[in-house]
Write an enzyme that holds these catalytic residues in place. Structure first.
Site, mmCIF file in Angstrom:
data_model
loop_
_atom_site.group_PDB
_atom_site.id
_atom_site.type_symbol
_atom_site.label_atom_id
_atom_site.label_comp_id
_atom_site.label_asym_id
_atom_site.label_seq_id
_atom_site.Cartn_x
_atom_site.Cartn_y
_atom_site.Cartn_z
ATOM 1 N N SER A 12 0.278 -6.940 26.545
ATOM 2 C CA SER A 12 0.082 -6.097 27.738
ATOM 3 C C SER A 12 -1.311 -5.476 27.730
ATOM 4 O O SER A 12 -2.027 -5.501 28.745
ATOM 5 C CB SER A 12 1.130 -4.983 27.794
ATOM 6 O OG SER A 12 2.408 -5.534 27.872
ATOM 7 N N SER A 41 2.253 -6.920 19.762
ATOM 8 C CA SER A 41 1.095 -7.704 19.292
ATOM 9 C C SER A 41 -0.151 -7.408 20.130
ATOM 10 O O SER A 41 -1.280 -7.550 19.653
ATOM 11 C CB SER A 41 1.414 -9.209 19.315
ATOM 12 O OG SER A 41 1.775 -9.624 20.619
ATOM 13 N N SER A 91 8.209 -14.661 25.058
ATOM 14 C CA SER A 91 8.493 -16.104 25.159
ATOM 15 C C SER A 91 8.607 -16.718 23.757
ATOM 16 O O SER A 91 7.747 -17.501 23.356
ATOM 17 C CB SER A 91 7.444 -16.829 26.009
ATOM 18 O OG SER A 91 6.122 -16.426 25.765
HETATM 19 N N1 LIG Z 1 15.947 -7.362 21.861
HETATM 20 C C1 LIG Z 1 14.683 -7.323 22.288
HETATM 21 N N2 LIG Z 1 13.771 -8.208 21.800
HETATM 22 C C2 LIG Z 1 12.511 -8.165 22.244
HETATM 23 N N3 LIG Z 1 12.030 -7.299 23.167
HETATM 24 C C3 LIG Z 1 12.908 -6.400 23.692
HETATM 25 C C4 LIG Z 1 14.255 -6.382 23.268
HETATM 26 N N4 LIG Z 1 14.887 -5.381 23.947
HETATM 27 C C5 LIG Z 1 13.983 -4.815 24.744
HETATM 28 N N5 LIG Z 1 12.778 -5.419 24.605
HETATM 29 C C6 LIG Z 1 11.609 -5.082 25.431
HETATM 30 O O1 LIG Z 1 11.476 -6.167 26.348
HETATM 31 C C7 LIG Z 1 10.163 -6.705 26.302
HETATM 32 C C8 LIG Z 1 10.205 -8.220 26.120
HETATM 33 O O2 LIG Z 1 10.568 -8.829 27.312
HETATM 34 P P1 LIG Z 1 10.167 -10.335 27.562
HETATM 35 O O3 LIG Z 1 10.651 -10.670 28.932
HETATM 36 O O4 LIG Z 1 8.741 -10.526 27.269
HETATM 37 O O5 LIG Z 1 11.045 -11.093 26.448
HETATM 38 S S1 LIG Z 1 11.348 -12.649 26.314
HETATM 39 O O6 LIG Z 1 10.107 -13.376 26.597
HETATM 40 O O7 LIG Z 1 12.394 -12.995 27.271
HETATM 41 O O8 LIG Z 1 11.819 -12.842 24.919
HETATM 42 C C9 LIG Z 1 9.487 -6.113 25.093
HETATM 43 O O9 LIG Z 1 8.195 -5.790 25.586
HETATM 44 P P2 LIG Z 1 6.850 -6.030 24.762
HETATM 45 O O10 LIG Z 1 6.912 -5.010 23.682
HETATM 46 O O11 LIG Z 1 5.789 -5.748 25.777
HETATM 47 O O12 LIG Z 1 6.782 -7.428 24.263
HETATM 48 C C10 LIG Z 1 10.301 -4.911 24.726
HETATM 49 O O13 LIG Z 1 9.709 -3.755 25.278
HETATM 50 N N1 LIG Z 2 -7.120 -5.486 19.086
HETATM 51 C C1 LIG Z 2 -6.077 -5.018 19.796
HETATM 52 N N2 LIG Z 2 -5.697 -5.647 20.914
HETATM 53 C C2 LIG Z 2 -4.637 -5.184 21.638
HETATM 54 N N3 LIG Z 2 -3.886 -4.108 21.296
HETATM 55 C C3 LIG Z 2 -4.229 -3.450 20.160
HETATM 56 C C4 LIG Z 2 -5.321 -3.881 19.373
HETATM 57 N N4 LIG Z 2 -5.426 -3.047 18.318
HETATM 58 C C5 LIG Z 2 -4.438 -2.145 18.452
HETATM 59 N N5 LIG Z 2 -3.721 -2.364 19.556
HETATM 60 C C6 LIG Z 2 -2.580 -1.533 20.004
HETATM 61 O O1 LIG Z 2 -1.379 -2.288 19.811
HETATM 62 C C7 LIG Z 2 -0.421 -1.950 20.815
HETATM 63 C C8 LIG Z 2 -0.026 -3.213 21.546
HETATM 64 O O2 LIG Z 2 0.982 -2.881 22.474
HETATM 65 P P1 LIG Z 2 1.255 -3.776 23.739
HETATM 66 O O3 LIG Z 2 -0.016 -4.146 24.410
HETATM 67 O O4 LIG Z 2 2.302 -3.074 24.556
HETATM 68 O O5 LIG Z 2 1.871 -5.092 23.060
HETATM 69 P P2 LIG Z 2 2.878 -6.164 23.682
HETATM 70 O O6 LIG Z 2 2.645 -6.208 25.168
HETATM 71 O O7 LIG Z 2 2.535 -7.445 22.998
HETATM 72 O O8 LIG Z 2 4.242 -5.659 23.336
HETATM 73 C C9 LIG Z 2 -1.064 -0.924 21.728
HETATM 74 O O9 LIG Z 2 -0.672 0.356 21.322
HETATM 75 C C10 LIG Z 2 -2.572 -1.151 21.484
HETATM 76 O O10 LIG Z 2 -3.336 0.014 21.701
#
Ligand SMILES: Nc1ncnc2c1ncn2[C@@H]1O[C@H](COP(=O)(O)OS(=O)(=O)O)[C@@H](OP(=O)(O)O)[C@H]1O
Ligand SMILES: Nc1ncnc2c1ncn2[C@@H]1O[C@H](COP(=O)(O)OP(=O)(O)O)[C@@H](O)[C@H]1O
EC number: 2.7.1.25
Length: 200
Positions: A41, A38, A108
């Site tokens: 990060s 979303s 979360s």
């Molecule tokens: N099963 C599953 N579901 C969701 N996410 C997964 C899973 N396995 C690995 N990952 C990776 O772990 C990141 C999410 O970790 P979090 O500590 O934020 O998760 S939580 O809040 O405990 O639900 C998440 O990172 P973000 O993409 O930055 O959100 C993923 O990269």
């Molecule tokens: N408006 C925006 N704000 C933040 N990220 C964006 C936006 N538009 C596109 N993106 C892209 O969406 C992705 C979001 O990844 P990330 O920041 O790792 O998400 P999360 O930490 O929620 O998993 C990145 O590749 C980023 O470049």
């Protein structure tokens, strides 16, 4: 549930308020929540950069990073996610006590877990930021290729696919990353901090 007995609390002589006065800004938790991909990060990294430039003491706690260390014994079952968030909440509270504006980026997914963190700190010290983005858009972005793995069954219990995400009901801030640019999102948070006198 606490397993420790015979323990007592020792207050520091230096208070949180004194630290905030020295830092010239309030400390609080900016709690970013939303689906994987979303933008949590991306936004917190850029927001921290801007806040640092403004002379604000910040620290960023991020899901992937914390799971490499403090929480490396936790997986993604509902119980482990709850414990993950509980520990992060406690760590974030320590940072708030240290006078730091703390940015957290965790999926979360459970409302109750987020509310438990809210309850750990004073009312204005928990700022919930919902990073809204449709599942379709997150899946299209798929920055780490995890949605593809979840769809193919390589990963199970993936948030949004076969594990739940409970949207915040009344977050302090909502950022829609399908509508807003990164710069707009960052500015929206900084404006909130200024308007609500977290920053001078
Ligand atoms: N099963 C599953 N579901 C969701 N996410 C997964 C899973 N396995 C690995 N990952 C990776 O772990 C990141 C999410 O970790 P979090 O500590 O934020 O998760 S939580 O809040 O405990 O639900 C998440 O990172 P973000 O993409 O930055 O959100 C993923 O990269
Ligand atoms: N408006 C925006 N704000 C933040 N990220 C964006 C936006 N538009 C596109 N993106 C892209 O969406 C992705 C979001 O990844 P990330 O920041 O790792 O998400 P999360 O930490 O929620 O998993 C990145 O590749 C980023 O470049």
């Amino acid at each position: 549930m606490s397993k420790s007995t015979n323990i007592s609390w020792h207050d520091s002589i230096i208070t949180k308020t004194e630290r905030q006065t020295k830092n010239k800004h309030k400390s609080a938790i900016l709690w970013f929540t939303g689906l994987s991909g979303s933008g949590k990060s991306t936004i917190t990294v850029e927001l921290e950069r801007k806040l640092y430039q403004l002379g604000i003491y910040t620290y960023r706690l991020d899901g992937d990073n914390i799971r490499h260390g403090l929480n490396k014994n936790l997986g993604f079952s509902p119980e482990d996610r709850t414990e993950n968030i509980r520990r992060i909440g406690e760590v974030a509270k320590l940072f708030v006590n240290a006078g730091v504006l703390t940015l957290t980026a965790f999926i979360s997914p459970y409302r109750e877990d987020r509310n438990q963190v809210r309850a750990l700190v004073a009312e204005r010290e928990f700022i919930e930021v919902y990073v809204r983005c449709s599942l379709e858009a997150c899946e299209h972005r798929d920055p780490k290729g995890l949605y593809q793995k979840a769809r193919s069954g390589e990963i199970t219990g993936f948030t949004g696919i076969d594990a739940p995400y409970e949207e915040p009901i009344n977050p302090e801030l909502t950022i829609d990353t399908e509508e807003q640019s990164l710069d707009e999102a960052v500015q929206q948070v900084i404006n909130y901090l200024l308007e609500n006198e977290y920053l001078n």
